[in-house]
Design a protein around this motif. Structure first.
Motif, mmCIF file in Angstrom:
data_model
loop_
_atom_site.group_PDB
_atom_site.id
_atom_site.type_symbol
_atom_site.label_atom_id
_atom_site.label_comp_id
_atom_site.label_asym_id
_atom_site.label_seq_id
_atom_site.Cartn_x
_atom_site.Cartn_y
_atom_site.Cartn_z
ATOM 1 N N TRP A 82 -7.257 27.830 4.988
ATOM 2 C CA TRP A 82 -8.508 27.432 4.328
ATOM 3 C C TRP A 82 -9.668 28.322 4.776
ATOM 4 O O TRP A 82 -10.422 28.852 3.958
ATOM 5 C CB TRP A 82 -8.815 25.968 4.631
ATOM 6 C CG TRP A 82 -10.100 25.531 4.009
ATOM 7 C CD1 TRP A 82 -11.339 25.616 4.574
ATOM 8 C CD2 TRP A 82 -10.277 25.016 2.694
ATOM 9 N NE1 TRP A 82 -12.287 25.161 3.692
ATOM 10 C CE2 TRP A 82 -11.663 24.788 2.518
ATOM 11 C CE3 TRP A 82 -9.407 24.709 1.637
ATOM 12 C CZ2 TRP A 82 -12.194 24.271 1.345
ATOM 13 C CZ3 TRP A 82 -9.938 24.194 0.478
ATOM 14 C CH2 TRP A 82 -11.318 23.985 0.328
ATOM 15 N N SER B 27 -11.964 31.102 2.685
ATOM 16 C CA SER B 27 -13.327 30.661 2.385
ATOM 17 C C SER B 27 -14.285 31.845 2.519
ATOM 18 O O SER B 27 -13.905 32.943 2.914
ATOM 19 C CB SER B 27 -13.750 29.560 3.361
ATOM 20 O OG SER B 27 -14.016 30.130 4.628
ATOM 21 N N LYS B 28 -15.549 31.588 2.206
ATOM 22 C CA LYS B 28 -16.559 32.637 2.392
ATOM 23 C C LYS B 28 -16.715 32.988 3.867
ATOM 24 O O LYS B 28 -17.074 34.109 4.200
ATOM 25 C CB LYS B 28 -17.895 32.176 1.810
ATOM 26 C CG LYS B 28 -17.873 32.079 0.297
ATOM 27 C CD LYS B 28 -19.175 31.505 -0.234
ATOM 28 C CE LYS B 28 -19.031 31.187 -1.716
ATOM 29 N NZ LYS B 28 -20.137 30.343 -2.204
ATOM 30 N N TRP B 29 -16.431 32.024 4.739
ATOM 31 C CA TRP B 29 -16.455 32.344 6.168
ATOM 32 C C TRP B 29 -15.439 33.434 6.482
ATOM 33 O O TRP B 29 -15.752 34.409 7.156
ATOM 34 C CB TRP B 29 -16.102 31.106 7.015
ATOM 35 C CG TRP B 29 -17.241 30.171 7.218
ATOM 36 C CD1 TRP B 29 -18.393 30.105 6.482
ATOM 37 C CD2 TRP B 29 -17.339 29.146 8.217
ATOM 38 N NE1 TRP B 29 -19.189 29.098 6.960
ATOM 39 C CE2 TRP B 29 -18.576 28.497 8.015
ATOM 40 C CE3 TRP B 29 -16.512 28.712 9.246
ATOM 41 C CZ2 TRP B 29 -18.994 27.436 8.825
ATOM 42 C CZ3 TRP B 29 -16.918 27.663 10.043
ATOM 43 C CH2 TRP B 29 -18.154 27.040 9.843
ATOM 44 N N ASN C 146 -24.748 34.863 13.123
ATOM 45 C CA ASN C 146 -24.012 33.644 12.761
ATOM 46 C C ASN C 146 -22.510 33.834 12.832
ATOM 47 O O ASN C 146 -21.791 33.027 13.416
ATOM 48 C CB ASN C 146 -24.368 33.221 11.334
ATOM 49 C CG ASN C 146 -25.753 32.619 11.245
ATOM 50 O OD1 ASN C 146 -26.365 32.332 12.281
ATOM 51 N ND2 ASN C 146 -26.246 32.447 10.041
ATOM 52 N N TYR C 147 -22.045 34.895 12.212
ATOM 53 C CA TYR C 147 -20.599 34.986 12.031
ATOM 54 C C TYR C 147 -19.867 35.456 13.286
ATOM 55 O O TYR C 147 -18.713 35.102 13.488
ATOM 56 C CB TYR C 147 -20.262 35.853 10.815
ATOM 57 C CG TYR C 147 -20.523 35.091 9.535
ATOM 58 C CD1 TYR C 147 -19.722 34.019 9.181
ATOM 59 C CD2 TYR C 147 -21.598 35.399 8.719
ATOM 60 C CE1 TYR C 147 -19.971 33.278 8.038
ATOM 61 C CE2 TYR C 147 -21.855 34.679 7.566
ATOM 62 C CZ TYR C 147 -21.033 33.612 7.234
ATOM 63 O OH TYR C 147 -21.286 32.881 6.107
ATOM 64 N N LEU D 29 -19.748 32.304 15.258
ATOM 65 C CA LEU D 29 -18.799 31.412 14.587
ATOM 66 C C LEU D 29 -17.362 31.858 14.834
ATOM 67 O O LEU D 29 -16.485 31.031 15.092
ATOM 68 C CB LEU D 29 -19.054 31.417 13.081
ATOM 69 C CG LEU D 29 -19.799 30.254 12.474
ATOM 70 C CD1 LEU D 29 -19.831 30.409 10.965
ATOM 71 C CD2 LEU D 29 -19.166 28.928 12.844
ATOM 72 N N LEU E 258 -24.996 27.664 5.660
ATOM 73 C CA LEU E 258 -23.851 28.234 6.357
ATOM 74 C C LEU E 258 -22.632 27.327 6.214
ATOM 75 O O LEU E 258 -21.531 27.786 5.898
ATOM 76 C CB LEU E 258 -24.209 28.417 7.838
ATOM 77 C CG LEU E 258 -23.167 29.113 8.709
ATOM 78 C CD1 LEU E 258 -22.842 30.488 8.179
ATOM 79 C CD2 LEU E 258 -23.661 29.207 10.147
ATOM 80 N N LEU E 259 -22.845 26.050 6.426
ATOM 81 C CA LEU E 259 -21.720 25.112 6.372
ATOM 82 C C LEU E 259 -21.107 25.071 4.968
ATOM 83 O O LEU E 259 -19.886 25.016 4.798
ATOM 84 C CB LEU E 259 -22.190 23.717 6.788
ATOM 85 C CG LEU E 259 -21.062 22.739 7.088
ATOM 86 C CD1 LEU E 259 -20.218 23.239 8.256
ATOM 87 C CD2 LEU E 259 -21.609 21.355 7.395
ATOM 88 N N ARG F 271 -20.687 27.305 2.990
ATOM 89 C CA ARG F 271 -19.850 28.473 2.719
ATOM 90 C C ARG F 271 -18.420 28.294 3.199
ATOM 91 O O ARG F 271 -17.548 29.070 2.874
ATOM 92 C CB ARG F 271 -20.455 29.724 3.333
ATOM 93 C CG ARG F 271 -21.539 30.254 2.456
ATOM 94 C CD ARG F 271 -22.287 31.418 3.018
ATOM 95 N NE ARG F 271 -23.682 31.240 2.629
ATOM 96 C CZ ARG F 271 -24.694 31.226 3.455
ATOM 97 N NH1 ARG F 271 -24.505 31.429 4.736
ATOM 98 N NH2 ARG F 271 -25.902 31.006 3.008
ATOM 99 N N LEU F 272 -18.201 27.248 4.020
ATOM 100 C CA LEU F 272 -16.815 26.957 4.408
ATOM 101 C C LEU F 272 -16.126 26.159 3.315
ATOM 102 O O LEU F 272 -14.907 26.217 3.169
ATOM 103 C CB LEU F 272 -16.808 26.188 5.733
ATOM 104 C CG LEU F 272 -15.451 25.769 6.290
ATOM 105 C CD1 LEU F 272 -14.559 26.988 6.515
ATOM 106 C CD2 LEU F 272 -15.626 25.016 7.595
#
Ligand SMILES: Nc1ncnc2c1ncn2[C@@H]1O[C@H](COP(=O)(O)OP(=O)(O)O)[C@@H](O)[C@H]1O
Ligand SMILES: [Mg+2]
Lengths: 314, 247, 290
Positions: free
Chosen positions: A171, A175-177, A200-201, A204, B110-111, B113-114
């Protein structure tokens, strides 16, 4: 449809497996599930986001100690398990800060340093951690009347969490993450130039990767029933690295293949510890020299060769 | 109120002053060229505006707000799109993934985007832009497999994706063959008509003279002239600094 | 005060050893962007080689030492030839992973092929402590400092004064320019790899009596040398030496005055402190990149 069938059969086999395994082998397979979860975490941090972490054993350890110590306080396993992940993840986010400025070899060294320091804390701060001998008498959970106390039952719990971890990683990667992780891993300048926050990333990527490791730790402590700092050294971090490198960095299957080989290999081949460590070290070199994608490309080739066969390429 | 304004922008690399006390502004709807000999600080100036480098001194205002010191990605998300002199793409991703990446951070939390997939609107727009740039047949190709000219177009397309109000282009036509260059210029002109503002670093004088209403000339990090193309062409300082050393 | 001076000398003796290993590290990085996480094993292996030659095979000291250096040189050569040359285009991370593998391979290789035990290596110099106005010195430390200082000075002169040394500097400044100057970059890089492993071999000789001759000492030695290189300043040979001394002294004094419990961790904490306060290293040069 065929794909579901394939995975259904795989899961059925894994469910039936304990009936055919001896105590020790059952333990080894259970351990493989735990390590797979941690390696999945490292794969997100390093394989996808390209942020070097040689301290995943620290995150793993934090999860394990969280579980062991809070269980001893009488907390419920089901409450602690998410906390194991969260504490691991928070520490991961903190460790991620140096990654904002440093990468590659610097980050490798910094994270080695983190692992060495956390190891010393585990050994020295015995008021909290029990010192070099660690914590023993760790209990296993139950739901209502269903107890996971036996190795047999705990196996299934680990299987479920391992599958959940794999699904979660699929997942995240899709995702965009996941796309942003890959973006900062491939070209940070381009990423920033398109509004993708490396702050951020990167944090993360560390936090999420460490979350998986923390959850893995939380499951690990009850599996062994005792934990000691030796299970969380820099060398263990190296083993996680070996797993994803020989399995295939930046691929969903990578950590799974890697964990199977690294955890089960020595048992299958009945090798002494030092002997298999030589083999894995050598594999690290050989993979970098000749097969940078990892063993997963063998699977890819098989899939191509047998077109009717099914499988997922995320 | 100018769309973008810099005040006394200065950047030192060690003892080298790459940009010196630069006052600069762009009005909405303009196409401004920044020219100057190699090493005169043009790219560094762009990098200071978008905070890829931290300026040694000076301030940046965008739409009247002080954006000095904001992280690069945040400045970009205010509505500034930019390219780099050396094309920066995600070479190991497909053209289409590159396009979607360039817009994904511009909306939502940000959230979110998950949990959310790509907007169908963004997907449509990516198709449109690739079509517009004549590279839509390459959308599933890895960006690294594109020719230089195609990469340049993709880079340009990615900047357009989030509909930035202001676009900063660092040598968009360098290394691009004649035909492609014409097309790029047409694109810029057309987008400008639709209201987008451009600042272009450019070496090719034909492009500059054709495209821009106003030219700013840098030399050794300083603004030595500013004006309409015909004024610049006859400016003695510019001729000394720039046309004298043109390759 | 007496304690202090004793510790100071012990710390310098240790630190200068880290410094030599770190210098090799920096040379590799400067000339070929190679990061060697097996650097510590490049010290550990020669130690065992020396034990094999001198103690097991009973070859007299000097011939054994020369043979050991030859062995080190071969190790360095093979490292470049078989690994680094092929890995460099893949980027730094690839080298990091592969040399971590090499580190493990040499470490566990020695453990299996020879012994997991600690071996004894006779002290090079008299261990009879020297007393001087109430202060006790270990002659070993003094000789370490003297000999290694000489080696470093000679190395420095070679780099600054000889043709080869200048060629090395040119390669470090930039490959293309060096090639344009007619320098054979390939040869220079091989030379640096051999030089690095010979330096490590020399360090091994002095380190063997102080550290233990054990299969697993390399990794920590290597990590500390790397820390030394970074806190000194990664782009400077001088930095490696300063960093090495800092690490040696900090470690010794922290163990004496703060706590022995965190001995190996202390260096790592130092790394964080320096990176926070002066990220380019103590005598390093700031670089600006994107
Ligand atoms: N990262 C950097 N570190 C040191 N000097 C730099 C850096 N980037 C640019 N410079 C110097 O700043 C000056 C301006 O460079 P640049 O902005 O690239 O010029 P232009 O784009 O006008 O050709 C040049 O002298 C260049 O060498
Ligand atoms: Mg430029």
């Amino acid at each position: 449809m065929k794909r579901w069938l394939f995975w259904g059969v795989v899961i059925a086999i894994l469910c039936a497996l304990p009936r055919f395994l001896g105590d020790y082998t059952l333990y080894v397979v259970s351990l493989t599930y735990v390590y797979t979860i941690v390696a999945i975490g490292l794969n997100l941090t390093l394989g996808y986001a390209n942020q070097v972490s040689l301290c995943h054993a620290s995150f793993f350890g934090i999860g394990a100690y969280t579980m062991a110590l809070l269980l001893a306080q009488g907390w419920s396993f089901w409450l602690i398990l998410p906390l194991s992940g969260i504490f691991g993840g928070l520490f991961g986010a903190v460790v991620g800060f140096p990654a904002l400025k440093w990468k590659d070899h610097y980050l490798a060294l910094i994270t080695i340093a983190v692992n060495i320091i956390t190891f010393f804390v585990m050994v020295q701060e015995s008021w909290l951690t029990g010192g070099p001998t660690g914590v023993s008498g760790i209990s296993r959970p139950s739901i209502g009347s269903l107890s996971f106390a036996s190795d047999f039952n705990y196996y299934y719990l680990l299987l479920v969490f391992c599958i959940l971890a794999i699904l979660a990683s699929i997942w995240i990667v899709n995702s965009k993450w996941g796309r942003a992780f890959r973006a900062i891993g491939l070209n940070e300048l381009a990423a920033r130039g398109h509004g993708i926050s490396s702050f951020n990333y990167k944090l993360l990527a560390f936090a999420v990767g460490a979350f998986f490791a923390g959850v893995g730790g939380g499951l690990f402590a009850p599996l062994l029933r005792y934990i000691a700092p030796d299970a969380f050294t820099f060398f263990i971090s190296l083993e996680f690295l070996i797993m994803i490198v020989i399995g295939g960095m930046g691929r969903i299957e990578g950590p799974i293949i890697g964990a199977i080989i690294v955890v089960m290999g020595p048992e299958v081949l009945r090798m002494a510890e030092a002997a298999y460590l030589i083999v894995y070290s050598l594999m690290l070199i050989l993979v970098m020299l000749f097969m940078r994608e990892g063993l997963v490309i063998v699977l890819d080739r098989l899939r191509k060769a047998i077109p009717a066969r099914v499988g997922s390429r995320e | 109120m100018p769309l973008l304004e810099t005040q006394k922008m200065t950047k030192d690399f060690y003892k080298l002053r790459a940009v010196n006390q630069l006052d600069f502004h762009v009005e909405k709807g303009e196409i401004v060229a920044v020219i100057g000999p190699n090493g005169s600080g043009k790219s560094t100036f762009f990098n200071c505006i978008t905070h890829i480098y931290s300026a040694t001194a000076g301030r940046v205002f965008y739409q009247g707000r002080d954006v000095t010191g904001l992280p690069a990605d945040k400045i970009i998300r205010q509505g500034i799109g930019r390219t780099f002199q050396l094309i920066q793409l995600f070479l190991e991703m497909t053209v289409f993934e590159n396009m979607l990446l360039s817009v994904q951070e511009h909306r939502g939390s940000l959230l979110s985007r998950l949990f959310t997939k790509d907007d169908s609107e963004d997907i449509e727009r990516a198709h449109e832009i690739l079509e517009f740039l004549h590279i839509s047949h390459l959308k599933d190709e890895l960006a690294g497999n594109l020719s230089y000219g195609q990469q340049k177009l993709l880079d340009f397309g990615m900047v357009l994706m989030p509909r930035p109000e202001l676009v900063l282009l660092d040598e968009p036509t360098s290394g691009v063959e004649m035909e492609m260059r014409e097309r790029l210029m047409d694109h810029i002109r057309e987008l400008n008509k639709q209201g987008q503002t451009f600042v272009v670093i450019e070496h090719n004088m034909d492009v500059v003279m054709n495209l821009c209403e106003r030219i700013v000339v840098l030399d050794y990090g300083e603004k030595i002239a500013e004006g309409r193309p015909e004024e610049i062409q006859t400016n003695q300082r510019v001729i000394d600094a720039y046309f004298g050393v043109e390759e | 005060m007496a304690d202090f001076i004793q510790l100071l000398i012990g710390g310098v003796s240790m630190g200068i050893l880290y410094g030599v290993v770190a210098i090799g590290f920096v040379l590799l990085w400067q000339t070929s962007q190679t990061i060697n996480f097996a650097q510590g094993e490049f010290v550990m292996v020669p130690m065992f080689l020396m034990v094999a030659l001198h103690i097991v095979l009973k070859i007299p000291f000097w011939p054994a030492f020369i043979l050991m250096l030859v062995g080190s040189a071969i190790l360095g050569y093979l490292f470049e030839r078989l690994m680094v040359r092929k890995l460099l285009p893949g980027g730094v991370l690839v080298i990091v992973i592969a040399t971590l593998g090499l580190s493990g391979f040499l470490r566990y290789g020695i453990q299996i092929a020879w012994t997991p035990q600690t071996l004894f290596f006779p002290p090079l110099f008299s261990t009879e402590p020297i007393r001087l106005s109430g202060i006790t010195f270990s002659p070993e430390d003094i000789w370490n400092i003297v000999f290694i200082s000489v080696i470093i000075v000679v190395l420095h002169l070679c780099i600054k004064r000889t043709k080869l040394g200048m060629a090395m500097q040119a390669v470090a400044q930039g490959r293309e320019t060096a090639e344009l100057m007619g320098i054979n970059v390939r040869h220079i890089i091989i030379l640096v790899f051999v030089l690095n492993s010979v330096l490590a071999g020399t360090a091994a000789l002095f380190a063997a009596p102080i550290f233990f001759v054990r299969y697993d000492i390399g990794i920590f030695l290597g990590v500390k040398a790397f820390v030394a290189a970074i806190i000194g300043g990664f782009n400077q040979i001088r930095g490696a030496l300063v960093g090495g001394l800092t690490v040696g002294l900090a470690e010794t004094f922290a163990a004496a005055y703060i706590t022995t419990a965190y001995r190996d961790a202390f260096v790592m904490i130092l790394l964080f402190i320096v990176l926070l306060i002066k990220p380019e290293g103590m005598v390093g040069i700031k670089e600006e990149a994107y």
